[in-house]
Design a protein around this motif. Structure first.
Motif, PDB file in Angstrom:
ATOM      1  N   PHE A   1     -14.358  -0.178  -3.166  1.00 16.57           N
ATOM      2  CA  PHE A   1     -14.873   1.157  -2.840  1.00 16.57           C
ATOM      3  C   PHE A   1     -15.425   1.869  -4.068  1.00 16.57           C
ATOM      4  CE2 PHE A   1     -14.173   5.778  -2.537  1.00 16.57           C
ATOM      5  CZ  PHE A   1     -15.068   6.072  -1.517  1.00 16.57           C
ATOM      6  N   PHE A   2     -14.609   2.021  -5.113  1.00 15.86           N
ATOM      7  CA  PHE A   2     -15.059   2.788  -6.267  1.00 15.86           C
ATOM      8  C   PHE A   2     -16.232   2.125  -6.974  1.00 15.86           C
ATOM      9  CE2 PHE A   2     -10.772   4.885  -6.175  1.00 15.86           C
ATOM     10  CZ  PHE A   2     -11.263   6.161  -5.955  1.00 15.86           C
ATOM     11  N   ASN A   3     -16.177   0.818  -7.158  1.00 17.90           N
ATOM     12  CA  ASN A   3     -17.304   0.140  -7.802  1.00 17.90           C
ATOM     13  C   ASN A   3     -18.510   0.064  -6.879  1.00 17.90           C
ATOM     14  OD1 ASN A   3     -16.320  -0.885 -10.554  1.00 17.90           O
ATOM     15  ND2 ASN A   3     -14.674  -1.526  -9.203  1.00 17.90           N
TER      16      ASN A   3
ATOM     17  N   PHE B   1       0.829  -1.199   0.000  1.00 14.52           N
ATOM     18  CA  PHE B   1       0.000   0.000   0.000  1.00 14.52           C
ATOM     19  C   PHE B   1       0.867   1.254   0.000  1.00 14.52           C
ATOM     20  CE2 PHE B   1      -2.467   3.148   2.557  1.00 14.52           C
ATOM     21  CZ  PHE B   1      -3.435   3.400   1.608  1.00 14.52           C
ATOM     22  N   THR B   2       1.924   1.262   0.819  1.00 12.55           N
ATOM     23  CA  THR B   2       2.805   2.428   0.886  1.00 12.55           C
ATOM     24  C   THR B   2       3.494   2.676  -0.445  1.00 12.55           C
ATOM     25  OG1 THR B   2       3.210   1.985   3.237  1.00 12.55           O
ATOM     26  CG2 THR B   2       4.757   3.439   2.097  1.00 12.55           C
ATOM     27  N   ALA B   3       3.952   1.603  -1.094  1.00 11.22           N
ATOM     28  CA  ALA B   3       4.621   1.757  -2.383  1.00 11.22           C
ATOM     29  C   ALA B   3       3.665   2.294  -3.437  1.00 11.22           C
ATOM     30  CB  ALA B   3       5.201   0.415  -2.825  1.00 11.22           C
ATOM     31  N   LEU B   4       2.419   1.861  -3.391  1.00 14.07           N
ATOM     32  CA  LEU B   4       1.431   2.347  -4.354  1.00 14.07           C
ATOM     33  C   LEU B   4       1.191   3.840  -4.191  1.00 14.07           C
ATOM     34  CD1 LEU B   4      -1.106  -0.605  -4.290  1.00 14.07           C
ATOM     35  CD2 LEU B   4       0.124   0.200  -6.305  1.00 14.07           C
ATOM     36  N   LEU B   5       1.135   4.302  -2.949  1.00 15.31           N
ATOM     37  CA  LEU B   5       0.927   5.725  -2.705  1.00 15.31           C
ATOM     38  C   LEU B   5       2.137   6.557  -3.105  1.00 15.31           C
ATOM     39  CD1 LEU B   5      -1.000   5.753   0.695  1.00 15.31           C
ATOM     40  CD2 LEU B   5      -1.894   6.160  -1.603  1.00 15.31           C
ATOM     41  N   GLN B   6       3.293   5.923  -3.237  1.00 21.78           N
ATOM     42  CA  GLN B   6       4.483   6.626  -3.686  1.00 21.78           C
ATOM     43  C   GLN B   6       4.609   6.609  -5.205  1.00 21.78           C
ATOM     44  OE1 GLN B   6       7.536   4.539  -1.528  1.00 21.78           O
ATOM     45  NE2 GLN B   6       7.236   5.722   0.354  1.00 21.78           N
ATOM     46  N   ASP B   7       3.697   5.890  -5.873  1.00 22.72           N
ATOM     47  CA  ASP B   7       3.708   5.834  -7.331  1.00 22.72           C
ATOM     48  C   ASP B   7       2.975   7.067  -7.861  1.00 22.72           C
ATOM     49  OD1 ASP B   7       3.750   5.101  -9.982  1.00 22.72           O
ATOM     50  OD2 ASP B   7       1.997   3.803  -9.817  1.00 22.72           O
ATOM     51  N   PRO B   8       3.646   7.962  -8.631  1.00 22.34           N
ATOM     52  CA  PRO B   8       3.018   9.210  -9.078  1.00 22.34           C
ATOM     53  C   PRO B   8       1.736   8.995  -9.879  1.00 22.34           C
ATOM     54  CG  PRO B   8       5.389   9.266  -9.461  1.00 22.34           C
ATOM     55  CD  PRO B   8       5.055   7.872  -9.058  1.00 22.34           C
TER      56      PRO B   8
ATOM     57  N   MET C   1      -4.351   2.411 -16.977  1.00 25.98           N
ATOM     58  CA  MET C   1      -3.386   1.342 -16.755  1.00 25.98           C
ATOM     59  C   MET C   1      -3.112   1.144 -15.264  1.00 25.98           C
ATOM     60  SD  MET C   1      -2.923  -0.086 -19.561  1.00 25.98           S
ATOM     61  CE  MET C   1      -1.581  -1.191 -19.151  1.00 25.98           C
ATOM     62  N   VAL C   2      -3.309   2.208 -14.477  1.00 26.72           N
ATOM     63  CA  VAL C   2      -3.234   2.045 -13.028  1.00 26.72           C
ATOM     64  C   VAL C   2      -4.387   1.174 -12.560  1.00 26.72           C
ATOM     65  CG1 VAL C   2      -3.442   3.252 -10.811  1.00 26.72           C
ATOM     66  CG2 VAL C   2      -1.988   4.188 -12.609  1.00 26.72           C
ATOM     67  N   TYR C   3      -5.589   1.472 -13.045  1.00 32.68           N
ATOM     68  CA  TYR C   3      -6.738   0.656 -12.652  1.00 32.68           C
ATOM     69  C   TYR C   3      -6.600  -0.772 -13.170  1.00 32.68           C
ATOM     70  CZ  TYR C   3     -11.538  -0.780 -11.794  1.00 32.68           C
ATOM     71  OH  TYR C   3     -12.641  -1.459 -11.349  1.00 32.68           O
TER      72      TYR C   3
ATOM     73  N   PHE D   1      -4.196  -3.925  -0.311  1.00 38.81           N
ATOM     74  CA  PHE D   1      -5.307  -3.086   0.137  1.00 38.81           C
ATOM     75  C   PHE D   1      -5.815  -2.170  -0.969  1.00 38.81           C
ATOM     76  CE2 PHE D   1      -7.112   0.726   1.951  1.00 38.81           C
ATOM     77  CZ  PHE D   1      -7.921   0.261   2.978  1.00 38.81           C
ATOM     78  N   MET D   2      -4.905  -1.500  -1.666  1.00 36.41           N
ATOM     79  CA  MET D   2      -5.302  -0.524  -2.676  1.00 36.41           C
ATOM     80  C   MET D   2      -6.100  -1.177  -3.792  1.00 36.41           C
ATOM     81  SD  MET D   2      -5.087   2.717  -3.635  1.00 36.41           S
ATOM     82  CE  MET D   2      -3.626   3.503  -2.975  1.00 36.41           C
ATOM     83  N   TYR D   3      -5.589  -2.262  -4.332  1.00 35.92           N
ATOM     84  CA  TYR D   3      -6.278  -2.923  -5.433  1.00 35.92           C
ATOM     85  C   TYR D   3      -7.651  -3.425  -5.014  1.00 35.92           C
ATOM     86  CZ  TYR D   3      -1.712  -3.074  -7.791  1.00 35.92           C
ATOM     87  OH  TYR D   3      -0.529  -2.763  -8.371  1.00 35.92           O
ATOM     88  N   LYS D   4      -7.716  -4.099  -3.876  1.00 34.45           N
ATOM     89  CA  LYS D   4      -8.954  -4.756  -3.468  1.00 34.45           C
ATOM     90  C   LYS D   4      -9.980  -3.775  -2.911  1.00 34.45           C
ATOM     91  CE  LYS D   4     -10.715  -8.456  -0.456  1.00 34.45           C
ATOM     92  NZ  LYS D   4     -10.338  -9.527   0.498  1.00 34.45           N
ATOM     93  N   TRP D   5      -9.565  -2.989  -1.912  1.00 36.01           N
ATOM     94  CA  TRP D   5     -10.537  -2.198  -1.161  1.00 36.01           C
ATOM     95  C   TRP D   5     -10.792  -0.827  -1.749  1.00 36.01           C
ATOM     96  CZ3 TRP D   5     -13.536  -4.709   1.975  1.00 36.01           C
ATOM     97  CH2 TRP D   5     -13.078  -5.901   2.539  1.00 36.01           C
ATOM     98  N   VAL D   6      -9.814  -0.242  -2.423  1.00 37.46           N
ATOM     99  CA  VAL D   6     -10.007   1.093  -2.989  1.00 37.46           C
ATOM    100  C   VAL D   6     -10.493   0.999  -4.428  1.00 37.46           C
ATOM    101  CG1 VAL D   6      -8.921   3.308  -3.539  1.00 37.46           C
ATOM    102  CG2 VAL D   6      -8.283   2.080  -1.460  1.00 37.46           C
TER     103      VAL D   6
END
Length: 254
Positions: free
Chosen positions: A217-219, A8-15, A128-130, A208-213
């Motif tokens: 969450f979005f869907n 999750f932390t690495a994903l948030l550091q991805d611009p 491509m992020v999604y 966490f990001m892929y599954k829950w966000v």
């Protein structure tokens, strides 16, 4: 290209991931600003103000983000060999359906979608992020594309109409919201039911990001809020019928 971040932390550091989330927040802020401009702050009930913001947000998402997805599916293409070389080691490549757009080309020759325009288009980068959470959005999945084409044209227009009717205090808003909400819930079902029936082979729920966000969450927003819109609309229609029955009863009594 290096493997995608998994924590999750690495994903948030991805611009690109941060830009993707920030773009959604920016669209929501634009919807809020529009509501402040066009709605009467005194006479507009809070639940209708909230639904105006939702439908404005909904329309912008459909026209801008999903419109970009449809555009790249129809008009962006690249040789498969180049895509495989550029995305070596990643799992996002999605082959074209055979004879897509009547090209007569089989899978493995060219590929359409955001994957083909990721170096040129900011919208393609966002998709491509999604696609890291759901691979189908990286290329052309015929079910997804068919639903998104309808979503952009029909749902986007209906969301605008809902905003217009709410701002004008037109009772037609109830009918528009029910039709749109039903269509969007059905669209979500048709998007994910094929995955559930095949064991979610294209979904990545590894963090966490892929599954829950991204996925839940979005869907989930396009299930929970449309259900609320139906509730509000049906409640208003029920009140109208009740008022009419009361008026008819009083008239007969006279």
């Amino acid at each position: 290209m290096s493997a995608p971040p998994t924590s999750f932390t690495a994903l948030l550091q991805d611009p690109t991931t941060v830009t993707s989330l920030a773009s959604t927040v920016a669209i929501l802020l634009a919807a809020l600003a529009l509501s402040r401009r066009v709605l009467d702050p005194v006479s507009t009930p809070p639940r209708l103000r909230a639904l105006f913001v939702w439908h404005a947000f909904d329309a912008l998402i459909h026209f801008i983000l999903e419109g970009g997805f449809v555009y790249h599916c129809l008009f962006s293409s690249a040789p498969v060999a180049a895509l495989k070389q550029r995305q070596a080691g990643e799992a996002y490549y999605w082959p074209d359906p055979e004879n897509f757009l009547g090209s007569g080309l089989g899978p493995g020759v060219v590929a359409h979608g955001s994957q083909a325009a990721v170096d040129e288009s900011p919208l393609a980068k966002l998709w491509m992020v999604y696609a890291k959470a759901d691979r189908r959005w990286g290329g052309v999945d015929l079910t997804v594309l068919s639903l998104e084409m309808l979503t952009v044209v029909f749902a986007g227009s209906m969301a605008c109409l809902a905003c217009y009717d709410i701002a004008r205090k037109s009772p037609r808003a109830n009918l528009v919201m029910i039709i749109l909400a039903t269509a969007e819930i059905y669209g979500g079902y048709m998007t994910f039911m094929p995955e559930w029936l095949t064991g979610n082979v294209n979904l990545d729920t590894s963090n966490f990001m892929y599954k829950w966000v991204f996925l839940i969450f979005f869907n989930g927003l396009w299930v929970v809020v449309p259900l609320y819109a139906i509730y509000v609309a049906v409640d208003d229609i029920y009140d109208a019928f009740k008022a009419r029955a009361t008026a008819l009863g009083e008239k007969k009594a006279k």
